[in-house]
Enzyme design. Sequence first.
Site, PDB file in Angstrom:
ATOM      1  N   ARG A  46      -1.998  -3.718  -6.103  1.00  0.00           N
ATOM      2  CA  ARG A  46      -2.211  -4.784  -5.121  1.00  0.00           C
ATOM      3  C   ARG A  46      -3.183  -5.818  -5.675  1.00  0.00           C
ATOM      4  O   ARG A  46      -2.975  -7.027  -5.560  1.00  0.00           O
ATOM      5  CB  ARG A  46      -2.755  -4.212  -3.807  1.00  0.00           C
ATOM      6  CG  ARG A  46      -1.726  -3.617  -2.911  1.00  0.00           C
ATOM      7  CD  ARG A  46      -2.333  -2.987  -1.666  1.00  0.00           C
ATOM      8  NE  ARG A  46      -3.122  -3.904  -0.844  1.00  0.00           N
ATOM      9  CZ  ARG A  46      -2.610  -4.810  -0.010  1.00  0.00           C
ATOM     10  NH1 ARG A  46      -1.292  -4.939   0.090  1.00  0.00           N
ATOM     11  NH2 ARG A  46      -3.388  -5.572   0.717  1.00  0.00           N
ATOM     12  N   ARG A  71       0.855  -1.178   0.000  1.00  0.00           N
ATOM     13  CA  ARG A  71       0.000   0.000   0.000  1.00  0.00           C
ATOM     14  C   ARG A  71       0.901   1.241   0.000  1.00  0.00           C
ATOM     15  O   ARG A  71       2.073   1.169   0.374  1.00  0.00           O
ATOM     16  CB  ARG A  71      -0.893   0.010   1.229  1.00  0.00           C
ATOM     17  CG  ARG A  71      -1.823  -1.203   1.362  1.00  0.00           C
ATOM     18  CD  ARG A  71      -2.596  -1.158   2.674  1.00  0.00           C
ATOM     19  NE  ARG A  71      -3.543  -2.261   2.794  1.00  0.00           N
ATOM     20  CZ  ARG A  71      -3.281  -3.425   3.368  1.00  0.00           C
ATOM     21  NH1 ARG A  71      -2.058  -3.654   3.864  1.00  0.00           N
ATOM     22  NH2 ARG A  71      -4.199  -4.364   3.448  1.00  0.00           N
ATOM     23  N   TYR A 107      -9.939 -12.709  -4.861  1.00  0.00           N
ATOM     24  CA  TYR A 107      -9.078 -12.817  -6.042  1.00  0.00           C
ATOM     25  C   TYR A 107      -9.325 -14.095  -6.832  1.00  0.00           C
ATOM     26  O   TYR A 107      -8.874 -14.209  -7.976  1.00  0.00           O
ATOM     27  CB  TYR A 107      -7.609 -12.735  -5.620  1.00  0.00           C
ATOM     28  CG  TYR A 107      -7.247 -11.402  -5.014  1.00  0.00           C
ATOM     29  CD1 TYR A 107      -7.307 -10.235  -5.761  1.00  0.00           C
ATOM     30  CD2 TYR A 107      -6.871 -11.301  -3.680  1.00  0.00           C
ATOM     31  CE1 TYR A 107      -6.989  -9.004  -5.214  1.00  0.00           C
ATOM     32  CE2 TYR A 107      -6.556 -10.070  -3.119  1.00  0.00           C
ATOM     33  CZ  TYR A 107      -6.620  -8.935  -3.884  1.00  0.00           C
ATOM     34  OH  TYR A 107      -6.316  -7.712  -3.330  1.00  0.00           O
ATOM     35  N   HIS A 159      -3.738   1.436  -5.855  1.00  0.00           N
ATOM     36  CA  HIS A 159      -4.239   0.233  -5.187  1.00  0.00           C
ATOM     37  C   HIS A 159      -4.503  -0.902  -6.171  1.00  0.00           C
ATOM     38  O   HIS A 159      -4.510  -2.080  -5.783  1.00  0.00           O
ATOM     39  CB  HIS A 159      -5.514   0.566  -4.408  1.00  0.00           C
ATOM     40  CG  HIS A 159      -5.691  -0.259  -3.177  1.00  0.00           C
ATOM     41  ND1 HIS A 159      -4.871  -0.149  -2.077  1.00  0.00           N
ATOM     42  CD2 HIS A 159      -6.589  -1.228  -2.865  1.00  0.00           C
ATOM     43  CE1 HIS A 159      -5.258  -0.996  -1.136  1.00  0.00           C
ATOM     44  NE2 HIS A 159      -6.292  -1.669  -1.598  1.00  0.00           N
ATOM     45  N   LYS A 198      -2.001  -2.245   7.296  1.00  0.00           N
ATOM     46  CA  LYS A 198      -3.370  -1.903   7.657  1.00  0.00           C
ATOM     47  C   LYS A 198      -3.768  -2.664   8.914  1.00  0.00           C
ATOM     48  O   LYS A 198      -3.428  -3.825   9.096  1.00  0.00           O
ATOM     49  CB  LYS A 198      -4.314  -2.256   6.501  1.00  0.00           C
ATOM     50  CG  LYS A 198      -5.735  -1.765   6.694  1.00  0.00           C
ATOM     51  CD  LYS A 198      -6.563  -2.036   5.453  1.00  0.00           C
ATOM     52  CE  LYS A 198      -7.970  -1.500   5.611  1.00  0.00           C
ATOM     53  NZ  LYS A 198      -8.788  -1.754   4.394  1.00  0.00           N
ATOM     54  N   HIS A 231      -3.852  -9.515   3.951  1.00  0.00           N
ATOM     55  CA  HIS A 231      -5.309  -9.576   3.972  1.00  0.00           C
ATOM     56  C   HIS A 231      -5.769 -10.616   4.991  1.00  0.00           C
ATOM     57  O   HIS A 231      -5.001 -11.475   5.419  1.00  0.00           O
ATOM     58  CB  HIS A 231      -5.849 -10.020   2.600  1.00  0.00           C
ATOM     59  CG  HIS A 231      -5.841  -8.948   1.564  1.00  0.00           C
ATOM     60  ND1 HIS A 231      -6.247  -7.655   1.809  1.00  0.00           N
ATOM     61  CD2 HIS A 231      -5.531  -8.992   0.242  1.00  0.00           C
ATOM     62  CE1 HIS A 231      -6.168  -6.950   0.699  1.00  0.00           C
ATOM     63  NE2 HIS A 231      -5.731  -7.726  -0.267  1.00  0.00           N
TER      64      HIS A 231
END
Length: 284
Positions: A234, A130, A265, A231, A157, A257
């Site tokens: 990613r 990120r 995905y 983004h 994050k 994640h």
Amino acid sequence: MNPLLDMDDDTRRAYLSRIRQYLAWLEDADLNGDPLTDPAVRDWAARDYRAHLLTVLKRKPTTVNAHLTAIDDFNRRIGLGPATAKRIILPNLAPRALDQRTQTRFLRAIEQSAPRDRAMGYTAFYAGTRIHELVALDIDDLHISARKGVLIIRMGKNEKYREVLMHTTLRTELDTYLRHRANLPGADKSKALFLNVRGGRLSARAATDVLNGIADRAGIDVGRDEEFTTHVLRHTLGTKLAREGEDVVKIAQILGHNLETARRYTLPTEADMQAAIDKLTVDE
């Protein structure tokens, strides 16, 4: 938790912009009451604004939902609470990613960039960082040897720590950049990996401009409703890993994640759906 604190500068600006657009729309809206004090009028306003975004401004469902999320946060801050306006149900597709041809154009544009920008581009592409993770990297967060490299994300994050094994290309480029960095102004005083022209840590806004500039030189449309955002890189990495058969646990660990997010995905992309349609045979 304050959601604004968990955003990069570019996202925060977009978030606040949505609120300003909503408030500007309220000035001319005929709502028969005050949407900033009356819960019932608040709900009517959110629903009418949703319809305005969809039918008048022709915004995409993802954009409309993002506006509604910002409005909900704003209403919470003024003590009113979120509106009862349903989100638009989105197609069950993988996140937007660059297709193979566009990836190639992006990588070629990286190759033509200055050493620092090359290293940043490859880091975003091959490690899926990120923007705030990219600019937070210190020299000590790189562990490079002749055979492997590890990139340490110390504060991702939700304050997640992770270690990302480097792709061969990324390892080579970062090693080259470190030698270049040693001769830059302020290199001996700053621990930041990516420096600005004054020798300080590069800002998230400046890093966004760098990656957007690479995309622009590659002929890729830049913007939230366009083909490229920082983004999207990613999403591109996550989609590539899923298409190459990697399981969601690996994808989740590489990108930082949770498993539910990583499973997205494995869903089809718009390109996958188009390819399926194109394979249809018809009698002529």
